[in-house]
Design a protein around this motif. Structure first.
Motif, PDB file in Angstrom:
ATOM      1  N   HIS A  37     -15.823  -1.913   3.587  1.00  6.61           N
ATOM      2  CA  HIS A  37     -15.002  -2.971   2.995  1.00  6.61           C
ATOM      3  C   HIS A  37     -14.277  -3.780   4.063  1.00  6.61           C
ATOM      4  N   LEU A  38     -14.043  -5.035   3.762  1.00 12.90           N
ATOM      5  CA  LEU A  38     -13.278  -5.921   4.641  1.00 12.90           C
ATOM      6  C   LEU A  38     -11.928  -6.202   3.999  1.00 12.90           C
ATOM      7  N   GLY A  39     -10.855  -5.931   4.756  1.00 19.57           N
ATOM      8  CA  GLY A  39      -9.512  -6.175   4.246  1.00 19.57           C
ATOM      9  C   GLY A  39      -8.816  -7.247   5.054  1.00 19.57           C
ATOM     10  N   CYS A  40      -8.113  -6.818   6.098  1.00 10.37           N
ATOM     11  CA  CYS A  40      -7.334  -7.760   6.903  1.00 10.37           C
ATOM     12  C   CYS A  40      -8.198  -8.580   7.847  1.00 10.37           C
ATOM     13  N   GLU A  41      -9.358  -8.047   8.248  1.00  6.20           N
ATOM     14  CA  GLU A  41     -10.249  -8.659   9.235  1.00  6.20           C
ATOM     15  C   GLU A  41      -9.567  -8.872  10.590  1.00  6.20           C
ATOM     16  N   GLN A  98      -6.835   5.467  -5.941  1.00  9.50           N
ATOM     17  CA  GLN A  98      -6.598   4.739  -7.184  1.00  9.50           C
ATOM     18  C   GLN A  98      -7.581   3.578  -7.292  1.00  9.50           C
ATOM     19  N   CYS A  99      -7.299   2.466  -6.618  1.00 11.16           N
ATOM     20  CA  CYS A  99      -8.255   1.350  -6.715  1.00 11.16           C
ATOM     21  C   CYS A  99      -9.517   1.641  -5.923  1.00 11.16           C
ATOM     22  N   GLY A 100      -9.416   2.468  -4.873  1.00 17.40           N
ATOM     23  CA  GLY A 100     -10.587   2.876  -4.103  1.00 17.40           C
ATOM     24  C   GLY A 100     -10.999   1.944  -2.991  1.00 17.40           C
ATOM     25  N   TYR A 101     -10.304   0.807  -2.811  1.00 16.92           N
ATOM     26  CA  TYR A 101     -10.757  -0.146  -1.802  1.00 16.92           C
ATOM     27  C   TYR A 101     -10.627   0.420  -0.387  1.00 16.92           C
ATOM     28  N   CYS A 102      -9.569   1.166  -0.134  1.00 18.50           N
ATOM     29  CA  CYS A 102      -9.370   1.722   1.202  1.00 18.50           C
ATOM     30  C   CYS A 102     -10.141   3.021   1.417  1.00 18.50           C
ATOM     31  N   CYS A 134      -3.033   2.022   2.655  1.00 19.54           N
ATOM     32  CA  CYS A 134      -3.316   2.166   1.226  1.00 19.54           C
ATOM     33  C   CYS A 134      -2.146   1.579   0.453  1.00 19.54           C
ATOM     34  N   ARG A 135      -2.427   0.673  -0.476  1.00 17.73           N
ATOM     35  CA  ARG A 135      -1.366   0.020  -1.253  1.00 17.73           C
ATOM     36  C   ARG A 135      -1.099   0.707  -2.588  1.00 17.73           C
ATOM     37  N   CYS A 136      -1.844   1.786  -2.871  1.00 17.91           N
ATOM     38  CA  CYS A 136      -1.758   2.384  -4.203  1.00 17.91           C
ATOM     39  C   CYS A 136      -1.103   3.760  -4.231  1.00 17.91           C
TER      40      CYS A 136
END
Length: 401
Positions: A37-41, A98-102, A134-136
């Motif tokens: 996944h790409l977050g902050c880049e 939770q959201c799973g993105y991280c 992680c934001r969750c």
């Protein structure tokens, strides 16, 4: 554009990309490995973490061309990894997502900690995961999950690996600077040509050999002699008629067989069009089928290899199969090895039944469905697994005092 050769998830890859392409975009856009996944880049959040020569690295700030000859492992390449399997179970048990993105990047970093840390030290785990945001969850469940895996492995006398297997000082990937052609032969298996694009399969004159990304071993028994089964395998049209969803589109020859395989997953219909070559060895009653195919709608391509060997048994013949495949494109995201292994077992069971009826004189039109219904196979697998779970639960209760 630059031609880049490297190993991704133990598969040799040779793909062109612009020099400015980062490793995250490379594996996502060129190889359809979207688990990264790409977050902050900017190399801060850690969502893009992959293994580069076995060491966690930020793929969003790593140029793909700088990874020439390297061994890259994304989260998809850890499907069969024992440490990652334990971590996934622990993340579920401790509510660590939770959201799973991280989560993909978090698992890659957590795996490195499990390998390196001698004890389940909370402070060291928090420091080691400080580069994964992680934001969750608030991190409490994540830390507990990593602690539990480290404790369990140390209790089983699995010792930590000094420095997690690191052999080179300096930034991750810095060993590329000392890399030469001799090292490359040892570090990476010979690269095949760039994956054949969907629109080019029909124009391929010779079916190429390749190194499968995944290999499955299967077998089935059939109540007919090896000689009769081997003779049947020489009738390409008859064998194709026994494969659910398969049809020939041209007169078959051993050096080139053209056809289609239709698969339906609920409302989604997929038609793989392709070509294959057939090799046979009468001396030991074995053979090999090598093929390529594509689905234009999803722009997915596949290369496949089936090796078979006929073994005489008291009741007839045992057919040993080795099925290797490489899948790229959108459909690669649903082609996880565990699911494919189960589906292959069901497909082979249907093929074996059709083959037996064909050898017994039954018309294939009465036995072969018009297309391979993937959803029916999936629901059949779910029913079988639920039945096994209930069986285990009942046996556990029955054995309780």
């Amino acid at each position: 554009m630059s031609m880049i050769e490297l190993s991704v998830n133990q598969r040799a890859v040779r793909v062109s990309a612009e020099p400015r392409t980062n490793l995250a975009d490379f594996v996502r856009d060129k190889l359809d490995l979207t688990g990264t996944h790409l977050g902050c880049e900017h190399g801060v959040c850690g969502a893009c973490t992959v293994l580069l020569d076995g060491v966690p690295a930020r793929s969003c700030i790593t140029y793909a061309v700088a990874c020439e000859g390297a061994e890259v492992t994304t989260i998809e390449g850890l499907d069969e990894d024992n440490v990652t399997t334990e971590l996934r179970a622990a993340f579920t048990r401790e509510h660590a997502l939770q959201c799973g993105y991280c989560t993909p990047g978090m698992l890659v970093s957590a795996r490195d900690l499990v390998l390196r840390l001698p004890q389940a030290d909370e402070r060291l785990i928090r420091v080691g995961l400080s580069g994964n945001l992680c934001r969750c969850t608030g991190y409490v469940g994540i830390v507990r999950a990593v602690q539990s895996v480290i404790e369990a492995r140390r209790a089983r006398n699995i010792a930590p690996e000094p420095d997690g297997g690191r052999k080179i000082l300096g930034p991750v990937g810095s060993g590329r600077s000392g890399y030469d052609g001799a090292d490359r032969v040892e570090r990476i298996r010979p690269a095949t040509s760039e994956p054949v694009p969907p629109e080019a399969v029909s124009s391929v004159v010779a079916i190429p050999d390749f190194i499968p990304a995944t290999v499955l071993d299967q077998q089935f028994d059939i109540a007919h002699s090896p000689e009769r089964v081997f003779a049947m395998f020489d009738d390409i049209a008859a064998v194709a008629a026994c494969v659910p969803g398969a049809s020939l589109t041209a007169a078959p020859k051993p050096e080139r067989v053209e056809g289609e395989l239709r698969v339906r997953m609920g409302p989604i219909g997929v038609t793989f069009s392709g070509a294959a070559r057939v090799e046979r060895s009468p001396a030991d009653m074995s053979g090999r089928i090598v093929g390529i195919g594509n689905d234009r709608r999803s722009r997915s391509s596949t290369q496949g290899e089936i090796r078979y060997s006929l073994v005489p048994i008291a009741q007839g013949t045992r057919v040993d199969l080795s099925i290797g495949y490489t899948l790229t494109g959108m459909l690669a995201q649903v082609g996880r090895p565990g699911l494919v292994r189960d589906l292959a077992a069901r497909l082979i069971a249907e093929f074996a039944g059709n083959l037996d009826r064909r050898l017994s004189g039954t018309s294939p039109r009465d036995t072969t469905p018009a297309e391979l219904n993937g959803m029916a196979l999936v629901f059949g697998l779910l029913r079988a697994r639920v039945a096994r779970w209930f069986g285990r639960f009942s046996s556990d209760k029955g054995g309780a005092p």
